[in-house]
Design a protein around this motif. Structure first.
Motif, short mmCIF file in Angstrom:
data_model
loop_
_atom_site.label_atom_id
_atom_site.label_comp_id
_atom_site.label_asym_id
_atom_site.label_seq_id
_atom_site.Cartn_x
_atom_site.Cartn_y
_atom_site.Cartn_z
N HIS A 77 -15.69 58.19 92.27
CA HIS A 77 -15.73 59.53 91.70
C HIS A 77 -16.83 59.59 90.65
O HIS A 77 -17.11 58.59 89.97
CB HIS A 77 -14.38 59.89 91.07
CG HIS A 77 -13.23 59.67 92.00
ND1 HIS A 77 -12.80 60.63 92.89
CD2 HIS A 77 -12.43 58.58 92.20
CE1 HIS A 77 -11.78 60.15 93.58
NE2 HIS A 77 -11.55 58.91 93.19
N SER A 78 -17.44 60.74 90.50
CA SER A 78 -18.53 60.85 89.54
C SER A 78 -18.66 62.28 89.04
O SER A 78 -18.22 63.23 89.68
CB SER A 78 -19.85 60.40 90.18
OG SER A 78 -20.15 61.18 91.33
N THR A 79 -19.27 62.37 87.88
CA THR A 79 -19.64 63.67 87.32
C THR A 79 -21.00 63.51 86.67
O THR A 79 -21.50 62.37 86.54
CB THR A 79 -18.58 64.16 86.31
OG1 THR A 79 -18.93 65.48 85.90
CG2 THR A 79 -18.52 63.25 85.10
N TYR A 80 -21.64 64.61 86.28
CA TYR A 80 -23.01 64.57 85.80
C TYR A 80 -23.13 65.42 84.55
O TYR A 80 -22.40 66.39 84.36
CB TYR A 80 -23.97 65.12 86.86
CG TYR A 80 -23.99 64.33 88.14
CD1 TYR A 80 -25.05 63.47 88.43
CD2 TYR A 80 -22.95 64.42 89.06
CE1 TYR A 80 -25.07 62.73 89.59
CE2 TYR A 80 -22.96 63.68 90.23
CZ TYR A 80 -24.02 62.84 90.50
OH TYR A 80 -24.03 62.11 91.64
N THR A 81 -24.09 65.05 83.73
CA THR A 81 -24.43 65.88 82.60
C THR A 81 -25.92 65.75 82.32
O THR A 81 -26.49 64.66 82.40
CB THR A 81 -23.63 65.50 81.35
OG1 THR A 81 -24.04 66.35 80.26
CG2 THR A 81 -23.84 64.05 80.94
N SER A 82 -26.56 66.88 82.02
CA SER A 82 -27.98 66.88 81.64
C SER A 82 -28.13 67.33 80.20
O SER A 82 -29.24 67.58 79.73
CB SER A 82 -28.78 67.80 82.56
OG SER A 82 -28.23 69.11 82.53
N ASP A 83 -27.01 67.43 79.50
CA ASP A 83 -27.01 67.95 78.14
C ASP A 83 -26.24 66.99 77.24
O ASP A 83 -25.02 67.00 77.20
CB ASP A 83 -26.38 69.35 78.11
CG ASP A 83 -26.42 69.96 76.72
OD1 ASP A 83 -27.19 69.45 75.89
OD2 ASP A 83 -25.68 70.92 76.48
#
Length: 822
Positions: free
Chosen positions: A369-375
């Motif tokens: 499972h994964s999630t992302y953030t660019s902030d």
């Protein structure tokens, strides 16, 4: 009279001479021919100029179309999951085989396929739709069916998607191949290289974007690369476009060549050469008579992986918090920003970090499972969709992404959920008939999956779990910010019941709610069954029939309270004033027939019994035949051994004339005998198997009264010992031993009786009868708990003493009893 007209050839004659007229006409024709030549020349020039304009416009339009899609090439499809394994995603029908095969092993976007020699190049693009579809509802991990929102901007109709289409789920998540389509429901496979239909690796909320991945190929077909004119008309080259599984479609006619000229990555030059549709005499003409237009322009790929950047450095081990009272379903992750590349050099602006990938799972080193953030350098993980009662520890790692791709993941950090959920409050109990309704309130934490309801017959326990269905959690009403819940415990015998409710989060239970109790009291006996009747049958059996009590729940299956509480029926033989119970096995509610041994009685009665032990009035029915016929066997006697041809005889008598006497052997047919008072029958046993046989004789008189008698005999025709030897007649009742009585609790006491019951012919039924001061209290079946062991349970008040009789019947109707006190 005037003179007639004359044409004069002489100069002094009046008018034009013939010569002058002919000269004038010649001059006029010369001028006319000159004017025609000028007009024709101007027309040809106009046609040539028009052809050049059309060619130029066609070239410009083709160039604009190509540039527009080249600039969006790679949009949302640059991940290694896609480009690294194109052959597993893209079906053969989505790629052209003419004029050349597109080689997917390059793993780049776009793919430039060079023509042979000077032949046109091919361009194959991969890009996601700009216009989004969205998920209609939440979808869990491992699921392989998703439902799209038909009202989303990108969903124009049910034919939007087709089998073998490729989709991207979310902005930074995973790809899937469409396996089946039904309206706006898609069956998907997230790993086509594996056998079977693989489900999602992550879970997604409603509204998550779904984009179709488009595979687009441009190429030019001309007389050189399509000599059979399969894709173009001879002499008319054409620029064509193929989209996904569709066939080639025309983009612009008379486009002769398409070339991609590489410069410094990611910069390229795009060259398109078009020609006039027909030959002409152009001022700067070509040897073949066609006029050509060449357009050459620079373009830059907007979406690309910059091979000139180095991967970012490994992220330092993150810190984790959460999964506590304040954040029961959230893991807060934070880490230090990455400023170096994999060679420990500072990242340039072009190679700076674009986003971070946060991977997590309940198993180390899996990262499913994964999630992302660019902030920023922190994020919150919602663990609702991956809660696992067997794996309450979560493993988290972080990696950085720049133009070169995904850097190495950090070392994993783990966090364990050790926080039980909050307990419920305001538990109350109310009763209606034989049902107790529980009400409580709760402010549910996000990880609560079920309520657990416990019941006891003692205020000090022990408590038994009676309900924990996770589908029960449904916020029905709200009271002062708390959700209110209701549960109904039905069909309860008379007693005082104590309840506790707990919340459960797949691993931990909350503390118990405050105890709540209620007593079921019922002194209202059920209504009597009606139309009770009976008919004598073979082997001293009687067939009983009745209409159900109006309080039988079988008549009102939807009701669970009030007097709709009949549990069983009891049939009695009437002998003076003391009824004798005939049915040793329970006749349950809803049953309206029974066949029982008459025990020689001719008057019977029936009662209905409710779940609290209340009984209806006795419905009595006497035999209309006060003096039925009497049947007596003379020979043989019960238990005798017969062989060969044997005589069976006896007598029948009645105070009224006899109509007939019939005989029946085992399960065979009834045989009417010739005589009545002194009846006889010759039985040839030589052709039947050695075994035990029941012989029944019935006599019927003129008053429609029936009498019967039966014996059991042994047929033995074989000689010697061994497997053909006839069995001995079993007259031994079952053995009842090891009877143990235990009790627990005060006030109302729980009684458990266990016993060992054995018999060579097998045990067919075991019942127990409870009496209090000689009064019948309870009759029910004992439960077979394995082997030769049986058990029964009941509840009595501590001031009462019950006598309990256990009755066991074997396979040939021998019955043994055992009486004890609790």
């Amino acid at each position: 009279m005037p003179e007639p007209f004359k044409l004069s050839l002489y100069p002094d004659a009046s008018g034009f001479s013939f010569v002058e007229l002919m000269v004038s006409m010649g001059i006029f024709l010369i001028v006319l021919l000159a004017a025609f030549e000028v007009i024709t020349s101007q027309k040809d020039t106009f046609k040539q100029e028009q052809a050049m304009i059309e060619t130029s416009q066609s070239s410009r339009a083709s160039l604009d179309i190509l540039l527009r899609e080249l600039r969006t090439s790679g949009y949302k499809v640059l991940e290694a999951d896609f480009l690294g394994s194109l052959s597993r995603w893209i079906s053969s029908g989505y790629l052209p085989t003419s004029p050349k095969d597109v080689v997917l092993s390059y793993g780049t976007c776009p793919i430039f396929t060079e023509g042979n020699g000077s032949e046109p190049d091919m361009i194959t693009l991969f890009m996601a739709d700009i216009k989004e579809n969205t998920l209609l509802a939440h979808v869990a991990s491992d699921c392989n069916v998703i439902i799209l929102d038909a009202n989303a901007p990108g969903f124009s109709c049910s034919g939007k998607f087709r089998t073998d289409d490729i989709i991207r789920i979310g902005d930074h998540t995973e790809f899937a191949k469409v396996i089946g389509v039904s309206d706006n429901s898609l069956t998907i496979d997230t790993n086509p290289s594996l056998r079977g239909n693989q489900g999602l690796t992550c879970s997604y909320q409603a509204g998550v974007p779904i984009r179709e991945i488009n595979i687009v190929t441009y190429t030019v077909f001309n007389d050189e690369n399509d000599p059979t004119n399969l894709y173009h008309t001879a002499g008319h080259p054409v620029l064509k476009r193929k989209h996904n599984e569709a066939v080639y479609m025309d983009v612009a006619e008379d486009v002769e060549d398409l070339q991609i000229i590489p410069a410094t990555f990611p910069n390229y030059k795009l060259q398109i050469i078009s020609r006039t549709s027909t030959r002409g005499n152009y001022t700067s003409g070509s040897p073949d008579g066609y006029k050509r237009v060449e357009l050459l322009t620079d373009f830059r790929l907007r979406n690309f992986i910059d091979k000139h950047c180095l991967l970012p450095a490994t992220v330092a081990t993150p810190s984790l918090s959460g999964l506590d009272e304040s954040y029961p379903c959230t893991i807060h992750v934070s880490w230090a920003a990455v400023t170096k590349d994999s060679q420990n050099e500072s990242l340039s602006a072009e190679c700076s970090i674009s986003e971070y990938v946060i991977a997590y799972d309940t198993t180390p080193q899996t990262r499913s499972h994964s999630t992302y953030t660019s902030d920023g350098t922190s994020c919150d993980i919602d663990i609702n969709d991956i809660k696992d009662p067997n794996h309450q520890t979560y493993y988290v790692s972080v990696a950085a992404v720049n133009a070169a791709g995904l850097g190495a993941f950090s070392a994993e950090r783990s966090i364990t959920d050790t926080h039980p959920p909050s307990s419920v409050s305001n538990l109350t109990a109310t009763a209606d008939g034989h049902s107790i309704t529980l009400n409580w309130t709760a402010d549910l934490e996000c990880d609560v999956v079920a309520f657990r309801i416990y019941r006891s017959t003692s205020s000090r326990g022990p408590y038994t779990l009676i309900f924990d269905d996770p589908n029960f959690i449904d916020h029905n009403t709200e009271t002062e910010g708390l959700d209110s819940y209701t549960y109904c415990d039905t069909n309860l015998p008379c007693h005082t019941y104590y309840y506790q409710v707990k919340t459960f989060d797949d691993k931990f239970e909350s503390t118990s709610s405050p105890q709540s109790s209620y007593s079921i009291v019922d002194n209202d006996p059920p209504e009597v069954p009606t139309d009770f009747s009976y008919t004598p049958s073979a082997n001293s059996m009687v067939d009983f029939r009745w209409n159900l009590s109006p309080d039988d729940p079988y008549l009102n299956p939807e009701e669970n309270s009030g007097d709709n509480d009949v549990r069983a029926y009891r049939i009695f033989a009437l002998d003076g004033v003391v009824p004798i119970l005939l049915n040793t096995s329970v006749i349950p509610a809803g049953q309206n027939t029974a066949s029982l041994y008459s025990l020689g009685y001719h008057s019977f009665g029936i009662k209905a019994v409710d779940i609290c032990g209340n009984t209806s009035d006795l419905v009595a029915l006497a035999d209309a035949c006060q003096d039925p016929p009497q049947v007596v066997f003379i020979i043989p006697s019960s238990g005798d051994t017969l062989s060969g041809s044997s005589i069976i005889n006896g007598t029948a008598s009645s105070s009224h004339p006899l109509d007939w006497v019939k005989l029946k052997i085992g399960d065979g047919p009834w045989i009417q005998l010739n005589d009545t008072s002194n009846w006889s029958y010759e039985w040839d046993t030589s052709s039947i198997a050695d075994a035990n046989y029941a012989i029944t004789v019935q006599a019927h008189d003129s008053e429609d009264c029936l009498g019967s008698a039966f014996i059991t005999v042994i047929v033995q025709n074989s000689t010697g010992q061994g497997e053909n030897e006839a069995p001995d007649l079993d007259v031994t009742p079952p053995s009842i031993s090891n009877v143990v009585v235990t009790s627990s609790g005060r006030g109302w006491v729980d009684i458990v009786i266990t016993a060992t019951i054995t018999d060579d012919s097998g045990v067919s039924s075991v019942t127990y009868t409870c009496k209090n001061n000689g009064n019948m209290v309870r009759v029910d079946e004992m439960t077979h708990i394995g082997g030769d062991s049986y058990r029964c349970t009941y509840v009595r008040h501590q001031n009462d003493t019950y006598s309990v009789t256990i009755s066991a019947t074997d396979g040939v109707s021998n019955t043994g009893t055992y009486t004890t006190t609790d």
